[in-house]
Write a protein that holds these residues in place. Structure first.
Motif, mmCIF file in Angstrom:
data_model
loop_
_atom_site.group_PDB
_atom_site.id
_atom_site.type_symbol
_atom_site.label_atom_id
_atom_site.label_comp_id
_atom_site.label_asym_id
_atom_site.label_seq_id
_atom_site.Cartn_x
_atom_site.Cartn_y
_atom_site.Cartn_z
ATOM 1 N N ASP A 214 0.810 -1.217 0.000
ATOM 2 C CA ASP A 214 0.000 0.000 0.000
ATOM 3 C C ASP A 214 0.843 1.267 0.000
ATOM 4 O O ASP A 214 0.338 2.356 -0.277
ATOM 5 N N VAL A 215 2.128 1.129 0.324
ATOM 6 C CA VAL A 215 3.020 2.285 0.422
ATOM 7 C C VAL A 215 3.697 2.592 -0.907
ATOM 8 O O VAL A 215 3.969 3.752 -1.230
ATOM 9 N N VAL A 216 3.971 1.566 -1.700
ATOM 10 C CA VAL A 216 4.768 1.735 -2.913
ATOM 11 C C VAL A 216 4.115 2.681 -3.922
ATOM 12 O O VAL A 216 4.786 3.566 -4.485
ATOM 13 N N ASP A 217 2.819 2.521 -4.181
ATOM 14 C CA ASP A 217 2.161 3.364 -5.191
ATOM 15 C C ASP A 217 2.256 4.850 -4.870
ATOM 16 O O ASP A 217 2.688 5.638 -5.726
ATOM 17 N N PRO A 218 1.889 5.313 -3.671
ATOM 18 C CA PRO A 218 2.043 6.737 -3.386
ATOM 19 C C PRO A 218 3.494 7.194 -3.399
ATOM 20 O O PRO A 218 3.790 8.334 -3.787
ATOM 21 N N LYS A 221 4.496 7.878 -6.959
ATOM 22 C CA LYS A 221 3.904 9.134 -7.416
ATOM 23 C C LYS A 221 4.664 10.347 -6.889
ATOM 24 O O LYS A 221 4.729 11.389 -7.565
ATOM 25 N N MET A 222 5.257 10.235 -5.707
ATOM 26 C CA MET A 222 5.988 11.363 -5.144
ATOM 27 C C MET A 222 7.235 11.706 -5.947
ATOM 28 O O MET A 222 7.764 12.816 -5.837
ATOM 29 N N GLY A 223 7.692 10.781 -6.772
ATOM 30 C CA GLY A 223 8.831 11.067 -7.628
ATOM 31 C C GLY A 223 8.463 11.744 -8.931
ATOM 32 O O GLY A 223 9.343 12.296 -9.611
ATOM 33 N N PHE A 224 7.163 11.732 -9.279
ATOM 34 C CA PHE A 224 6.765 12.195 -10.605
ATOM 35 C C PHE A 224 5.733 13.318 -10.609
ATOM 36 O O PHE A 224 5.767 14.179 -11.492
ATOM 37 N N LEU A 225 4.816 13.318 -9.676
ATOM 38 C CA LEU A 225 3.731 14.295 -9.720
ATOM 39 C C LEU A 225 4.213 15.700 -9.394
ATOM 40 O O LEU A 225 4.937 15.907 -8.418
ATOM 41 N N LYS A 226 3.765 16.644 -10.193
ATOM 42 C CA LYS A 226 4.098 18.049 -9.952
ATOM 43 C C LYS A 226 3.599 18.489 -8.584
ATOM 44 O O LYS A 226 4.279 19.249 -7.868
ATOM 45 N N GLU A 227 2.409 18.004 -8.205
ATOM 46 C CA GLU A 227 1.790 18.412 -6.940
ATOM 47 C C GLU A 227 2.578 17.943 -5.711
ATOM 48 O O GLU A 227 2.410 18.488 -4.618
ATOM 49 N N ILE A 235 2.335 8.717 4.805
ATOM 50 C CA ILE A 235 1.809 7.590 4.036
ATOM 51 C C ILE A 235 1.563 6.422 4.983
ATOM 52 O O ILE A 235 2.496 5.860 5.553
ATOM 53 N N GLY A 236 0.305 6.088 5.144
ATOM 54 C CA GLY A 236 -0.061 4.977 6.009
ATOM 55 C C GLY A 236 -1.488 5.139 6.493
ATOM 56 O O GLY A 236 -2.058 6.229 6.422
ATOM 57 N N PRO A 237 -2.089 4.072 6.980
ATOM 58 C CA PRO A 237 -3.486 4.129 7.418
ATOM 59 C C PRO A 237 -3.652 5.025 8.639
ATOM 60 O O PRO A 237 -2.741 5.157 9.459
ATOM 61 N N LYS A 280 -3.714 14.232 3.626
ATOM 62 C CA LYS A 280 -2.927 14.840 2.553
ATOM 63 C C LYS A 280 -2.577 13.814 1.486
ATOM 64 O O LYS A 280 -2.631 14.106 0.283
ATOM 65 N N ALA A 281 -2.215 12.606 1.894
ATOM 66 C CA ALA A 281 -1.883 11.542 0.939
ATOM 67 C C ALA A 281 -3.090 11.169 0.091
ATOM 68 O O ALA A 281 -2.971 10.904 -1.113
ATOM 69 N N ARG A 282 -4.258 11.134 0.719
ATOM 70 C CA ARG A 282 -5.477 10.827 -0.043
ATOM 71 C C ARG A 282 -5.750 11.920 -1.080
ATOM 72 O O ARG A 282 -6.117 11.623 -2.225
ATOM 73 N N LYS A 283 -5.556 13.156 -0.679
ATOM 74 C CA LYS A 283 -5.864 14.279 -1.566
ATOM 75 C C LYS A 283 -4.877 14.390 -2.715
ATOM 76 O O LYS A 283 -5.275 14.554 -3.881
ATOM 77 N N LEU A 284 -3.579 14.299 -2.433
ATOM 78 C CA LEU A 284 -2.564 14.519 -3.462
ATOM 79 C C LEU A 284 -2.180 13.262 -4.236
ATOM 80 O O LEU A 284 -1.818 13.340 -5.410
ATOM 81 N N LEU A 285 -2.245 12.104 -3.575
ATOM 82 C CA LEU A 285 -1.700 10.879 -4.172
ATOM 83 C C LEU A 285 -2.740 9.793 -4.393
ATOM 84 O O LEU A 285 -2.408 8.732 -4.921
ATOM 85 N N GLY A 286 -3.969 10.033 -4.003
ATOM 86 C CA GLY A 286 -4.992 8.998 -4.128
ATOM 87 C C GLY A 286 -4.716 7.804 -3.255
ATOM 88 O O GLY A 286 -5.088 6.663 -3.582
ATOM 89 N N TYR A 287 -4.080 8.042 -2.111
ATOM 90 C CA TYR A 287 -3.695 6.949 -1.218
ATOM 91 C C TYR A 287 -4.912 6.200 -0.678
ATOM 92 O O TYR A 287 -5.926 6.803 -0.323
ATOM 93 N N GLU A 288 -4.754 4.869 -0.587
ATOM 94 C CA GLU A 288 -5.790 4.032 0.006
ATOM 95 C C GLU A 288 -5.137 2.809 0.635
ATOM 96 O O GLU A 288 -4.313 2.141 0.003
ATOM 97 N N ALA A 289 -5.451 2.544 1.896
ATOM 98 C CA ALA A 289 -4.957 1.339 2.557
ATOM 99 C C ALA A 289 -5.864 0.173 2.193
ATOM 100 O O ALA A 289 -7.030 0.144 2.574
#
Length: 319
Positions: A214-218, A221-227, A235-237, A280-289
């Motif tokens: 669940d951690v790898v995807d966000p 994204k932190m390496g590529f997304l402009k935001e 990053i975590g539940p 913040k992770a949900r908003k910027l990275l679409g994070y989901e546990a």
């Protein structure tokens, strides 16, 4: 396609991250000194170097032509840091400065640093990224100092950066013969050998465990997304915290262990509640546990069974 360099590539998080980046079509290289990892963790097809991140000149050679650096390597032994502050600080803050300096000299576009919830210390949960950290052990201090150094140096020299704050990551490939860190892996390794796990204090310390899948995807994204540029992101539940005692009881059931759980006095300076907001992770990275705790622990039990239980290796100095 990007050229990406991953430190700690034979480690737990670094190897999972490298595998995902390769699957996404990127060119990945990395480094690891094998203190916290296993050679067979490194995904097939990745060229990596057995060296130490503290060797700044070598890191600069390896980063030539690299677009993005993910710095996952560190001496992540929070409990040991009270007793070995020089070793843990040197191999956390010192190695991070080496990596940042090399990245700037090599004109790396973005540097992604994996920090730790230890930076927050004993603040009142849930921890949010805008809180002023108050770390209360040398490891947390070293992590927070690394965050501050990256922000200042990246802003001064024009390098993009993102700071990920994963917390209590568990899963397959985690080193389980290290007696000083990785509580879930330690419990599994011991119980599969019919040995009693040890818990500090009453075991009611609360944690929200993050599965590496669940951690790898966000993190990618932190390496590529402009935001994500210039951002610190937990990053975590952030729901259903689990006590260390509950964790031990789940693992006891999964391993079939019939022995006792041993309690000893509290660990010095241990934070009782580690709970971070994931808004913040949900908003910027679409994070989901996505992974259920028991499901993930079952995978870990199967992995350690297949790989073979191990005696602990007491390699690190106690100063």
């Amino acid at each position: 396609m990007a050229k990406i360099f991953v430190s700690g590539i034979a480690g737990f998080l670094g190897s999972h991250l490298a595998q995902r980046l390769i699957e996404d079509g990127h060119i990945v290289t990395g480094v690891d000194n094998l203190v916290g990892g296993y050679k067979d963790n490194v995904p097939q097809g990745i060229h990596w170097y057995e060296d130490d991140c503290s060797h700044r000149d070598i890191m600069c050679e390896l980063m030539e032509g690299i677009d993005i650096v993910y710095h996952c390597a560190c001496a992540g032994h929070e409990g040991l840091s009270i007793f070995s502050p020089h070793h843990i600080t040197s191999n956390t803050f010192g190695t991070t400065i080496s990596m940042i300096s090399a990245a700037i000299a090599c004109h790396v576009k973005r540097f992604v640093l994996t920090s730790s919830a230890a930076r927050y210390g004993a603040l009142t949960p849930p921890f949010t990224e805008d809180m002023l950290p108050k770390p209360q052990d040398p490891y947390g201090i070293a992590k927070y100092a690394s965050d501050l150094a990256l922000i200042e140096l990246a802003n001064t020299h024009g390098m993009e950066y993102s700071i990920a704050v994963p917390h209590n990551i568990i899963g397959t490939r985690q080193k389980y013969d290290d007696p000083y860190r990785n509580v879930a892996s330690i419990f599994i390794n011991l119980m599969l050998q019919d040995k009693s796990p040890i818990i500090y204090g009453d075991g009611l310390q609360e944690r929200t465990f993050s599965f590496v899948s669940d951690v790898v995807d966000p993190l990618v994204k932190m390496g590529f997304l402009k935001e994500a540029n210039g951002q610190i992101i937990n990053i975590g539940p952030d729901n259903n915290p689990t006590t260390v005692l509950e964790l031990a009881q789940i693992i006891k059931r999964l391993t079939g262990f019939k022995g006792k759980i041993i309690h000893i006095p509290d660990r010095p300076r241990e934070v009782k509640r580690v709970e971070c907001s994931a808004d913040k992770a949900r908003k910027l990275l679409g994070y989901e546990a996505k992974k259920d705790l028991e499901e993930g622990l079952s995978e870990m039990v199967d992995w350690i069974k297949e790989r073979g239980v191990k005696e602990f290796e007491y390699k690190l100095p106690v100063e």
